[in-house]
Design a protein around this motif. Structure first.
Motif, PDB file in Angstrom:
ATOM      1  N   VAL A 277      17.557 -36.126 -13.537  1.00  0.00           N
ATOM      2  CA  VAL A 277      18.973 -36.634 -13.156  1.00  0.00           C
ATOM      3  C   VAL A 277      19.536 -37.544 -14.828  1.00  0.00           C
ATOM      4  CG1 VAL A 277      20.385 -38.131 -11.817  1.00  0.00           C
ATOM      5  CG2 VAL A 277      19.297 -36.657 -10.626  1.00  0.00           C
ATOM      6  N   TRP A 278      19.975 -37.323 -15.522  1.00  0.00           N
ATOM      7  CA  TRP A 278      20.277 -38.367 -16.068  1.00  0.00           C
ATOM      8  C   TRP A 278      21.709 -39.202 -16.303  1.00  0.00           C
ATOM      9  CZ3 TRP A 278      20.921 -32.621 -16.016  1.00  0.00           C
ATOM     10  CH2 TRP A 278      21.929 -32.601 -15.970  1.00  0.00           C
ATOM     11  N   ASP A 279      22.056 -40.044 -17.200  1.00  0.00           N
ATOM     12  CA  ASP A 279      23.257 -41.095 -15.547  1.00  0.00           C
ATOM     13  C   ASP A 279      22.568 -41.119 -14.799  1.00  0.00           C
ATOM     14  OD1 ASP A 279      23.575 -41.162 -18.518  1.00  0.00           O
ATOM     15  OD2 ASP A 279      24.264 -39.341 -18.346  1.00  0.00           O
TER      16      ASP A 279
ATOM     17  N   GLU B  91      18.356 -40.422 -27.207  1.00  0.00           N
ATOM     18  CA  GLU B  91      17.435 -40.675 -26.407  1.00  0.00           C
ATOM     19  C   GLU B  91      18.186 -40.219 -24.897  1.00  0.00           C
ATOM     20  OE1 GLU B  91      14.173 -43.680 -25.026  1.00  0.00           O
ATOM     21  OE2 GLU B  91      14.118 -43.299 -26.968  1.00  0.00           O
ATOM     22  N   LYS B  92      18.186 -39.149 -24.186  1.00  0.00           N
ATOM     23  CA  LYS B  92      18.386 -39.862 -22.903  1.00  0.00           C
ATOM     24  C   LYS B  92      17.659 -40.155 -22.165  1.00  0.00           C
ATOM     25  CE  LYS B  92      22.152 -36.751 -23.020  1.00  0.00           C
ATOM     26  NZ  LYS B  92      22.238 -36.067 -24.385  1.00  0.00           N
ATOM     27  N   SER B  93      17.900 -40.291 -21.403  1.00  0.00           N
ATOM     28  CA  SER B  93      16.757 -41.828 -20.336  1.00  0.00           C
ATOM     29  C   SER B  93      17.742 -41.320 -18.583  1.00  0.00           C
ATOM     30  CB  SER B  93      17.165 -43.167 -20.400  1.00  0.00           C
ATOM     31  OG  SER B  93      16.516 -43.605 -19.812  1.00  0.00           O
ATOM     32  N   GLY B  94      16.322 -41.143 -17.334  1.00  0.00           N
ATOM     33  CA  GLY B  94      17.175 -40.489 -16.927  1.00  0.00           C
ATOM     34  C   GLY B  94      15.496 -39.897 -15.396  1.00  0.00           C
ATOM     35  N   LEU B  95      15.748 -39.760 -14.866  1.00  0.00           N
ATOM     36  CA  LEU B  95      14.819 -39.742 -13.560  1.00  0.00           C
ATOM     37  C   LEU B  95      14.541 -38.542 -13.367  1.00  0.00           C
ATOM     38  CD1 LEU B  95      16.221 -42.176 -11.210  1.00  0.00           C
ATOM     39  CD2 LEU B  95      14.380 -43.039 -12.221  1.00  0.00           C
TER      40      LEU B  95
ATOM     41  N   TYR C 242      10.398 -34.328 -25.133  1.00  0.00           N
ATOM     42  CA  TYR C 242      10.930 -33.535 -25.715  1.00  0.00           C
ATOM     43  C   TYR C 242      11.591 -32.511 -26.195  1.00  0.00           C
ATOM     44  CZ  TYR C 242       8.091 -37.689 -28.340  1.00  0.00           C
ATOM     45  OH  TYR C 242       7.135 -38.242 -28.276  1.00  0.00           O
ATOM     46  N   PHE C 243      13.358 -32.302 -26.068  1.00  0.00           N
ATOM     47  CA  PHE C 243      14.572 -31.439 -25.998  1.00  0.00           C
ATOM     48  C   PHE C 243      13.881 -30.295 -27.070  1.00  0.00           C
ATOM     49  CE2 PHE C 243      17.989 -29.025 -25.914  1.00  0.00           C
ATOM     50  CZ  PHE C 243      19.323 -29.256 -24.341  1.00  0.00           C
ATOM     51  N   ALA C 244      13.991 -29.391 -26.341  1.00  0.00           N
ATOM     52  CA  ALA C 244      13.275 -27.875 -26.512  1.00  0.00           C
ATOM     53  C   ALA C 244      15.105 -27.377 -27.252  1.00  0.00           C
ATOM     54  CB  ALA C 244      12.784 -26.760 -26.158  1.00  0.00           C
TER      55      ALA C 244
END
Length: 489
Positions: free
Chosen positions: A344-346, A449-453, A485-487
């Motif tokens: 879950v981002w944001d 960067e995408k920060s989330g849980l 790391y996003f593919a």
RNA sequence: GCUCCCGUGGUGUAGACCGGUCAAGCAUUAGGGACUCUCAAUCCCUCGACGCGGGUUCAAAUCCCGCCGGGAGCACCA
């Protein structure tokens, strides 16, 4: 005829059809090929083409593949690159049978250089550089060109013994001054570089062969039968062919493939080097780069890269590299092995109320049995949803939390209604994570960067490529913290 | 400027040498649909190309000519 007797055979042939590389021309005996990277840095996606194609062909014909490291320009050689190149090739699954390093072979080049001078097929000019070039463009020789071979042999010895400074003398191979293509006329084959330290030979040599000379000699000495190279080398091929003619050597088959335009990527070693030094890139595997190290870190499979280059073939036309196509190949490879997790981002915390105990039972993969993740949640608890999903809800909206149930939003809490799967076509489906989820940062290919849980069950696993549902495939690294790391999606 | 190479959908590729079976195949992307649960996978559907103009021919993506467009090289880099 066949159509009448066995039409199904014709049909079958069409189905089996799949993309393969064309056969090599003029194959007789053992096929010997080479890859010839320069150790100025690690390999990038562009380099992987020559590696893969050579590998494919030598494997198909049971031939030999030589890794020849071209380090004859001391100004552009990095000590660390020798090993990095080999690591990159290993990762690609490219099998080479022999490693040849050109800086080990100066004496070979020197010997042939001397022979060529004796044969009158080369000369050493002390002429002014610009003047020499001007004359060449006018199809005229510089005065040195026609001196007796003995003079040039003397000059050669003087060159080697250090009589001349940088650029004062240069060894030139004679071709044809009247050649219509100015690029083919007399070309430089050895230059003097003093005050340079080669990582492997130090200051032992001051006369360095140029690429066209060392390549021609080695291609013959190593017994190459087929040479695959980019079409930017076409004129170099013509130049090198003079050497083969002078010595009467059998020529390999040359195949030139077109230029690849790779957009949205940083490939130039000089730029990367500077960026690393200045701290703008985290290293050679910074995900913004087009290096193989970066792709590896992002979870791009070497087999996807291989498939891509086989598909592209080796036509002489220029092509535009398609990240989309590479991702598509990668997806088919990783999808069957990528475990699914909610990320879950944001995130926004949401209160849940239920009449009954809720337990989530979530398969790790939708199509393949990899086991389940279980979360005992209770009757009143918190979860996280993405802000985007949650803020789209209006009071009394019905929606589904995937693998948990159908809910109604009462304006403040979300209320469990039922778990009727027949409703799912009518409901929006959102994903969620329990309250005790783990922080995770995902680095996107543009460096952001995408920060989330991410759901807590992830800690049972070792990382590697996973799919974050509704987000994309991510290569996870598990440490004190979890980073990914996003593919691609 | 000079020398050489090349032009099939958004991308890659097959077909071109040996003209007809190509009103152009395959893959990917995009759009749509199916699917008891993902913006994934799978399945189905749709959009989409022979650079342009002449010529030869009963017939041209395929052969010829011209034009247009793209690229490589003309380094004491590789």
């Amino acid at each position: 005829m066949l159509e009448y007797l066995a039409p199904e055979l014709l049909e079958k042939k069409k189905v089996v059809e799949r993309k393969v590389l064309p056969d090599l021309p003029d194959v007789e005996g053992t096929v010997v090929m080479r890859m010839a990277p320069s150790p100025s840095g690690p390999l990038h996606i562009g380099h992987s083409r020559m590696a893969i194609l050579n590998d494919e062909y030598t494997k198909r014909y049971g031939g030999r593949l030589i890794l020849r490291i071209e380090d004859t320009n001391p100004l552009n050689v990095e000590n660390y690159a020798y090993d990095m190149i080999r690591e990159d090739l290993d990762w690609l699954g490219v099998k080479y049978h022999e490693v040849v390093i050109q800086s080990d072979r100066f004496n070979i080049y020197y010997n042939y250089a001397k022979k060529l001078l004796e044969m009158g097929k080369a000369y050493i000019t002390l002429c002014d550089e610009k003047e020499w070039r001007r004359l060449k463009l006018s199809r005229l020789p510089c005065p040195d060109r026609d001196l007796d071979p003995s003079v040039h042999l003397d000059r050669w010895e003087e060159m080697l013994s250090g009589k001349y400074g940088n650029r004062e003398a240069v060894y030139v191979v004679k071709t044809d001054l009247t050649h219509p293509n100015p690029a083919i006329r007399d070309w430089a084959a050895f230059r003097i570089i003093r005050r340079a330290r080669h990582p492997r030979t130090g200051e032992k040599y001051i006369v360095y062969p140029l690429m066209n000379f060392s390549v021609a000699i080695d291609d013959h000495e190593l017994g190459l039968t087929h040479v695959l190279r980019g079409k930017d080398h076409i004129n170099n091929t013509y130049r090198q062919l003079y050497i083969f003619d002078y010595f009467g050597w059998k020529k390999p088959v040359y195949i030139h493939y077109g230029k690849v335009k790779i957009e949205n990527s940083i490939l130039k070693t000089s730029i990367i080097k500077k960026g690393i030094k200045d701290g703008n890139f985290s290293g050679w595997d910074d995900v913004r780069l087009g290096t193989l190290a970066a792709l590896r870190k992002r979870g791009i499979s070497p087999d996807a890269i291989r498939k891509y280059w086989i598909d592209a073939g080796l036509k002489e036309v220029d092509i535009v590299f398609s990240w989309e196509n590479l991702y598509a190949y990668n997806r088919t490879i990783i999808d069957p092995v990528a475990k699914r997790f909610f990320f879950v981002w944001d995130p926004v915390k949401v209160g849940v109320k239920s009449r009954e105990e809720l337990i989530a039972n979530i398969p790790l993969h939708p199509n393949i049995d990899m086991g389940k993740k279980v979360y005992r949640l209770g009757r009143e608890f918190n979860i996280y949803m993405t802000t985007q999903d949650f803020s789209s809800l209006k009071e009394n909206d019905m929606f589904r939390l995937k693998d948990l149930g159908n809910f109604r939003f009462d304006g403040k809490f979300i209320i469990f209604e039922n778990n009727d799967l027949s409703l799912i076509k009518k409901l929006k489906i959102f994903h969620w994570v329990p309250e005790n989820s783990i922080r995770c940062n995902v680095i996107m290919p543009d460096g952001s960067e995408k920060s989330g849980l991410v759901e807590p069950e992830i800690s049972r696993f070792q990382g590697g490529i996973v799919q974050f549902e509704r987000f994309g495939y991510v290569n996870l690294f598990m440490g004190d913290t979890i980073s990914g790391y996003f593919a691609h999606n």
